[in-house]
Design an enzyme around this catalytic site. Structure first.
Site, PDB file in Angstrom:
ATOM      1  N   SER A  60      62.970-104.050  10.832  1.00 52.32           N
ATOM      2  CA  SER A  60      63.683-104.026  12.119  1.00 52.32           C
ATOM      3  C   SER A  60      64.603-105.243  12.193  1.00 52.32           C
ATOM      4  CB  SER A  60      62.677-104.071  13.270  1.00 52.32           C
ATOM      5  OG  SER A  60      62.065-105.355  13.315  1.00 52.32           O
ATOM      6  N   ASP A  97      65.597-100.484  10.371  1.00 52.88           N
ATOM      7  CA  ASP A  97      64.998 -99.700  11.448  1.00 52.88           C
ATOM      8  C   ASP A  97      65.699-100.049  12.768  1.00 52.88           C
ATOM      9  OD1 ASP A  97      63.092 -98.009  12.585  1.00 52.88           O
ATOM     10  OD2 ASP A  97      61.599 -99.608  12.828  1.00 52.88           O
ATOM     11  N   HIS A  98      66.108 -99.053  13.520  1.00 55.28           N
ATOM     12  CA  HIS A  98      66.733 -99.272  14.835  1.00 55.28           C
ATOM     13  C   HIS A  98      67.920-100.231  14.823  1.00 55.28           C
ATOM     14  CE1 HIS A  98      63.828 -96.862  17.005  1.00 55.28           C
ATOM     15  NE2 HIS A  98      62.870 -97.410  16.271  1.00 55.28           N
ATOM     16  N   ASP A 119      70.930 -96.636  15.818  1.00 52.69           N
ATOM     17  CA  ASP A 119      70.249 -96.030  16.959  1.00 52.69           C
ATOM     18  C   ASP A 119      71.154 -96.069  18.195  1.00 52.69           C
ATOM     19  OD1 ASP A 119      68.641 -95.199  18.973  1.00 52.69           O
ATOM     20  OD2 ASP A 119      67.028 -96.628  18.616  1.00 52.69           O
ATOM     21  N   GLU A 149      69.988 -90.976  15.751  1.00 54.62           N
ATOM     22  CA  GLU A 149      68.934 -90.547  16.676  1.00 54.62           C
ATOM     23  C   GLU A 149      69.518 -89.849  17.905  1.00 54.62           C
ATOM     24  OE1 GLU A 149      65.739 -93.275  17.488  1.00 54.62           O
ATOM     25  OE2 GLU A 149      65.140 -92.238  19.313  1.00 54.62           O
ATOM     26  N   HIS A 193      56.805 -95.509  20.793  1.00 50.26           N
ATOM     27  CA  HIS A 193      56.506 -96.747  20.070  1.00 50.26           C
ATOM     28  C   HIS A 193      55.319 -97.488  20.686  1.00 50.26           C
ATOM     29  CE1 HIS A 193      60.808 -96.180  18.846  1.00 50.26           C
ATOM     30  NE2 HIS A 193      60.247 -96.420  17.678  1.00 50.26           N
ATOM     31  N   GLY A 227      57.607 -93.692  16.135  1.00 47.20           N
ATOM     32  CA  GLY A 227      56.483 -93.823  17.061  1.00 47.20           C
ATOM     33  C   GLY A 227      55.304 -92.957  16.673  1.00 47.20           C
ATOM     34  N   ILE A 270      55.588 -95.663  10.720  1.00 47.65           N
ATOM     35  CA  ILE A 270      54.302 -96.224  11.162  1.00 47.65           C
ATOM     36  C   ILE A 270      54.368 -97.748  11.118  1.00 47.65           C
ATOM     37  CG2 ILE A 270      51.832 -96.389  10.657  1.00 47.65           C
ATOM     38  CD1 ILE A 270      52.116 -93.507   9.451  1.00 47.65           C
ATOM     39  N   ASP A 271      54.200 -98.353  12.255  1.00 46.92           N
ATOM     40  CA  ASP A 271      54.181 -99.809  12.349  1.00 46.92           C
ATOM     41  C   ASP A 271      52.919-100.267  13.088  1.00 46.92           C
ATOM     42  OD1 ASP A 271      54.683-102.485  12.553  1.00 46.92           O
ATOM     43  OD2 ASP A 271      56.548-102.337  13.642  1.00 46.92           O
TER      44      ASP A 271
HETATM   45  P1  13P Z   1      54.707 -96.966  15.999  1.00 45.80           P
HETATM   46  O1  13P Z   1      54.824 -98.037  17.037  1.00 45.80           O
HETATM   47  O2  13P Z   1      54.082 -95.733  16.569  1.00 45.80           O
HETATM   48  O3  13P Z   1      54.007 -97.419  14.766  1.00 45.80           O
HETATM   49  O4  13P Z   1      56.210 -96.552  15.584  1.00 45.80           O
HETATM   50  C1  13P Z   1      56.935 -97.321  14.660  1.00 45.80           C
HETATM   51  C2  13P Z   1      58.370 -96.936  14.590  1.00 45.80           C
HETATM   52  O5  13P Z   1      58.804 -95.908  15.060  1.00 45.80           O
HETATM   53  C3  13P Z   1      59.277 -97.852  13.887  1.00 45.80           C
HETATM   54  O6  13P Z   1      60.597 -97.449  13.991  1.00 45.80           O
HETATM   55  O1  G3H Z   2      60.260 -99.380  16.471  1.00 53.09           O
HETATM   56  C1  G3H Z   2      60.019-100.576  16.380  1.00 53.09           C
HETATM   57  C2  G3H Z   2      59.241-101.094  15.225  1.00 53.09           C
HETATM   58  O2  G3H Z   2      57.862-100.946  15.451  1.00 53.09           O
HETATM   59  C3  G3H Z   2      59.635-102.518  14.946  1.00 53.09           C
HETATM   60  O3  G3H Z   2      59.203-103.373  15.941  1.00 53.09           O
HETATM   61  O4  G3H Z   2      61.224-104.679  16.657  1.00 53.09           O
HETATM   62  O5  G3H Z   2      58.885-105.546  17.029  1.00 53.09           O
HETATM   63  O6  G3H Z   2      59.852-105.466  14.722  1.00 53.09           O
HETATM   64  P1  G3H Z   2      59.832-104.849  16.106  1.00 53.09           P
HETATM   65 ZN    ZN Z   3      61.112 -96.479  15.814  1.00 49.06          ZN
END
Ligand code: 13P
Ligand code: G3H
Ligand code: ZN
Length: 324
Positions: A60, A97-98, A119, A149, A193, A227, A270-271
């Site tokens: 991210s 990511d995002h 995004d 997205e 998320h 998410g 998955i985070d």
């Molecule tokens: P979670 O918070 O459900 O693990 O989602 C992670 C995610 O979508 C990162 O982009």
């Molecule tokens: O969608 C978000 C991811 O879980 C990343 O989270 O911005 O806290 O690193 P973060």
């Molecule tokens: Zn996400």
């Protein structure tokens, strides 16, 4: 100091195009695991090497500034070498990511990312199309793949919180994909998320009917689920038994994700589950052995627990084992 642009190809990484094509036709999803530090990266590579799964290393904006962008490039290159050393040279994607701006996506592409997400889901439709198209046009010059997205997930994302879902409208997807040229599309069908996706008493279901409708309109097009953590209750229990305070943390059932992975969903993010696994392991060690102060003594168990979690997801949820 002027930074030299580096191509992901010179780092041994690959983009997501072939991976997604195989995942859609094979009825499985590629894991997209977020990482911020060495132990998370080690766990991801060990899990994917052992199960022979392709993998998307997901970073991210916040992770990038936490880990440092220069260091990240070498970590990704190191991940490729590490997988080879483990005897399992699985395909590895380095993905933003995002991404929230054209400039951030460009910067990542120049520092070795093989895939980026732009995004624009919070923007009005036409602005989302214009921004996504701009990123695609730039990225494709370097053979970097782009995720867009449509629809807004509930929950917290980069400190912005949305109380409710705005589901992806199936009527919009063909137009969006055609106008932007994106390689994959993240959709909103009830995942969210973080670790608090549903309230106690709510039916923790995702809208597989909307997914089916979207698939009908863009058959075989790679779909992404954000998410998608399941928030394993045994991990929440360990955290709370060792001084944590996570009340009513609820995620998406793995059975639902298994169904989604068998469809055109080819990337599952998955985070949070990883965060829970690490936190549970660290809390347990520090609570049970208060005399411990060597970080390897608590980060090591955290890494082992993460690896087990990632292997479980690959084998029992995503179905990507043996697909490298
Ligand atoms: P979670 O918070 O459900 O693990 O989602 C992670 C995610 O979508 C990162 O982009
Ligand atoms: O969608 C978000 C991811 O879980 C990343 O989270 O911005 O806290 O690193 P973060
Ligand atoms: Zn996400």
């Amino acid at each position: 100091m002027q930074k030299q642009a580096v191509s992901y190809k010179s780092l041994g990484l690959c983009n997501s195009r072939e991976l997604f094509k195989k995942a859609v036709s094979g009825g499985y999803a590629v894991p997209a695991y977020n990482f911020n530090n060495l132990e998370q990266l080690q766990a991801i590579i060990m899990a994917c090497a052992e199960t022979k799964s392709p993998v998307i290393l997901q970073v991210s904006k916040g992770a990038r500034s936490y880990a440092n962008e220069t260091l990240l490039r070498y970590l990704a290159q190191g991940a490729v070498a590490f997988a080879e050393e483990l005897g399992s040279p699985v395909p590895i994607v380095l993905h933003l990511d995002h991404g929230d701006s054209f400039e951030l996506c460009k910067d990542c592409i120049e520092s070795g990312f093989s895939s980026v997400m732009i995004d624009g889901s919070h923007l009005p439709y036409d602005e989302n199309v214009a921004l996504t198209k701009k990123v695609v046009e730039y990225a494709h010059q370097f053979d970097v793949t782009v995720e867009g997205e449509l629809g807004v997930l509930a929950g917290i994302e980069d400190e912005v919180s949305h109380a409710s879902h705005t589901y992806t409208q199936p009527e919009e997807v063909e137009d969006f994909v055609a106008k932007t040229g994106v390689d994959s599309l993240a959709i909103s069908i009830g995942t969210s998320h973080g670790a608090f996706k549903f309230k106690p008493g709510e039916d923790p279901k995702i809208r597989l009917d909307i997914l089916a409708e979207i698939e009908k309109r863009i058959p075989g097009f790679p779909i992404v689920l954000h998410g998608a953590s399941s928030v394993p209750q045994e991990l929440v229990k360990v955290i709370n038994e060792h001084g944590g305070k996570l009340k009513d943390a609820i995620g998406i059932g793995e059975d639902q994700l298994r169904l989604a992975a068998k469809s055109a969903v080819c990337k599952i993010n998955i985070d949070s589950d990883g965060r829970l696994a690490m936190t549970a392991a660290v809390r347990k060690v520090l609570d049970e052995k208060p005399e411990e102060f060597d970080p390897r003594k608590y980060l090591g168990p955290a890494r082992d627990s993460l690896k087990q979690l990632y292997m479980h997801k690959i084998k029992n949820v995503l179905g990507s084992d043996g697909k490298a």
